[in-house]
Scaffold this motif. Structure first.
Motif, short mmCIF file in Angstrom:
data_model
loop_
_atom_site.label_atom_id
_atom_site.label_comp_id
_atom_site.label_asym_id
_atom_site.label_seq_id
_atom_site.Cartn_x
_atom_site.Cartn_y
_atom_site.Cartn_z
N GLU A 78 29.16 16.64 -105.21
CA GLU A 78 29.24 15.57 -104.21
C GLU A 78 30.69 15.12 -104.03
N ALA A 79 31.43 15.00 -105.13
CA ALA A 79 32.83 14.56 -105.06
C ALA A 79 33.68 15.57 -104.30
N LEU A 80 33.43 16.85 -104.53
CA LEU A 80 34.17 17.91 -103.84
C LEU A 80 33.93 17.84 -102.33
N VAL A 81 32.67 17.69 -101.95
CA VAL A 81 32.32 17.59 -100.53
C VAL A 81 32.94 16.34 -99.93
N ASP A 82 32.85 15.20 -100.63
CA ASP A 82 33.42 13.95 -100.12
C ASP A 82 34.92 14.08 -99.89
N GLN A 83 35.62 14.76 -100.80
CA GLN A 83 37.06 14.95 -100.67
C GLN A 83 37.43 15.78 -99.46
N SER A 84 36.56 16.68 -99.04
CA SER A 84 36.88 17.60 -97.95
C SER A 84 36.58 17.02 -96.56
N LEU A 85 35.75 16.01 -96.48
CA LEU A 85 35.33 15.48 -95.18
C LEU A 85 36.50 14.90 -94.38
N GLY A 86 36.58 15.30 -93.11
CA GLY A 86 37.62 14.81 -92.22
C GLY A 86 38.99 15.42 -92.46
N LYS A 87 39.06 16.44 -93.29
CA LYS A 87 40.35 17.04 -93.65
C LYS A 87 40.62 18.32 -92.85
N ASN A 88 41.91 18.59 -92.64
CA ASN A 88 42.33 19.82 -91.98
C ASN A 88 42.22 21.00 -92.93
N VAL A 89 41.91 22.16 -92.36
CA VAL A 89 41.72 23.38 -93.13
C VAL A 89 42.76 24.41 -92.68
N TYR A 90 43.35 25.10 -93.66
CA TYR A 90 44.41 26.06 -93.39
C TYR A 90 44.08 27.41 -94.03
N LEU A 91 44.71 28.45 -93.47
CA LEU A 91 44.68 29.80 -94.03
C LEU A 91 46.12 30.31 -94.07
N PRO A 92 46.44 31.23 -94.99
CA PRO A 92 47.79 31.80 -95.05
C PRO A 92 48.15 32.56 -93.78
N LEU A 93 49.41 32.46 -93.35
CA LEU A 93 49.89 33.20 -92.19
C LEU A 93 49.67 34.69 -92.35
N SER A 94 49.69 35.17 -93.58
CA SER A 94 49.53 36.60 -93.84
C SER A 94 48.16 37.12 -93.42
N THR A 95 47.18 36.23 -93.21
CA THR A 95 45.84 36.67 -92.81
C THR A 95 45.71 36.88 -91.31
N LEU A 96 46.72 36.45 -90.55
CA LEU A 96 46.67 36.63 -89.10
C LEU A 96 46.91 38.08 -88.74
N PRO A 97 46.15 38.63 -87.79
CA PRO A 97 46.45 39.99 -87.34
C PRO A 97 47.77 40.01 -86.59
N LYS A 98 48.52 41.10 -86.72
CA LYS A 98 49.80 41.24 -86.02
C LYS A 98 49.53 41.40 -84.52
N LEU A 99 50.31 40.70 -83.72
CA LEU A 99 50.19 40.82 -82.27
C LEU A 99 51.33 41.67 -81.74
N THR A 100 51.08 42.36 -80.66
CA THR A 100 52.09 43.21 -80.05
C THR A 100 52.20 42.90 -78.57
N GLY A 101 53.17 43.50 -77.93
CA GLY A 101 53.34 43.33 -76.49
C GLY A 101 53.70 41.89 -76.15
N LYS A 102 53.07 41.35 -75.11
CA LYS A 102 53.38 40.01 -74.64
C LYS A 102 52.54 38.93 -75.31
N GLN A 103 51.73 39.31 -76.29
CA GLN A 103 50.93 38.33 -77.02
C GLN A 103 51.76 37.75 -78.15
N PHE A 104 51.51 36.47 -78.48
CA PHE A 104 52.23 35.83 -79.57
C PHE A 104 51.44 34.62 -80.06
N TYR A 105 51.74 34.25 -81.30
CA TYR A 105 51.22 33.00 -81.86
C TYR A 105 52.26 31.92 -81.59
N TYR A 106 51.79 30.71 -81.32
CA TYR A 106 52.72 29.62 -81.01
C TYR A 106 53.71 29.38 -82.13
#
Length: 180
Positions: free
Chosen positions: A73-101
């Motif tokens: 319950e404490a773990l769930v309570d701590q996570s509520l309303g919080k932002n979630v992140y993933l490492p940049l390394s997990t993003l697929p590489k884009l090519t051409g005119k595509q880009f990440y902001y």
């Protein structure tokens, strides 16, 4: 894990059911890429804390129902309303005119004649029209991000070449003359 090495995936919005599950609202154009998450980083008190995932299921087209491993319950309570992140390394590489902001911050914008239109300081996607915010000669210049205007994205030399309407940059640089 440092926040600058990660990207925002979404936000944990609420509990789901009585088993300690939560709903993760994804902030992405491609939610289907995130069906097989093993772990996420939840921002708690300015730190990214790893949460390991036991099971995910779709709640809506842009929301995941997540069950954490060793959930309390404490773990769930701590996570509520919080932002979630993933490492940049997990993003697929884009090519051409595509880009990440996040990847183009610091890139120069050039017009089709290779004239400097500023260095990208940020991207505003909070309005109906997404735009680049650049700095040119100490002045803020706003350039609409229109796909058909983008000629080239050069990752090696860190610039985006665009076909801009005549006079767009002048709007920000040339002082206006008062009507007589």
């Amino acid at each position: 894990m440092k926040k600058e090495d990660c990207y925002l995936l979404g936000k944990i919005t609420r509990r789901h059911g009585l088993a300690g599950n939560v709903i993760l609202k994804l902030d992405t154009d491609q939610p289907e890429l995130y069906t097989k998450l093993d772990s996420i980083f939840v921002e708690i008190n300015g730190l990214l804390v790893p949460f390991f995932i036991a099971k995910t299921a779709w709640s809506k087209s842009d929301s995941l129902n997540i069950a954490f491993k060793n959930s309390t319950e404490a773990l769930v309570d701590q996570s509520l309303g919080k932002n979630v992140y993933l490492p940049l390394s997990t993003l697929p590489k884009l090519t051409g005119k595509q880009f990440y902001y996040h990847e183009i911050i610091g890139y120069s914008i050039l017009d089709e004649n290779d004239n400097d239109c500023g260095v990208i300081r940020s991207v505003n996607d909070q309005t109906a029209q997404t735009y680049f915010v650049t700095n040119l000669d100490g002045k803020e210049v706003v350039i609409p991000m229109i796909k058909d205007w983008i000629i080239e994205v050069n990752r090696e030399e860190r610039f985006i070449k665009m076909q801009l309407p005549e006079g767009l940059i002048d709007v920000f640089l040339v002082p206006s003359k008062k009507d007589e």
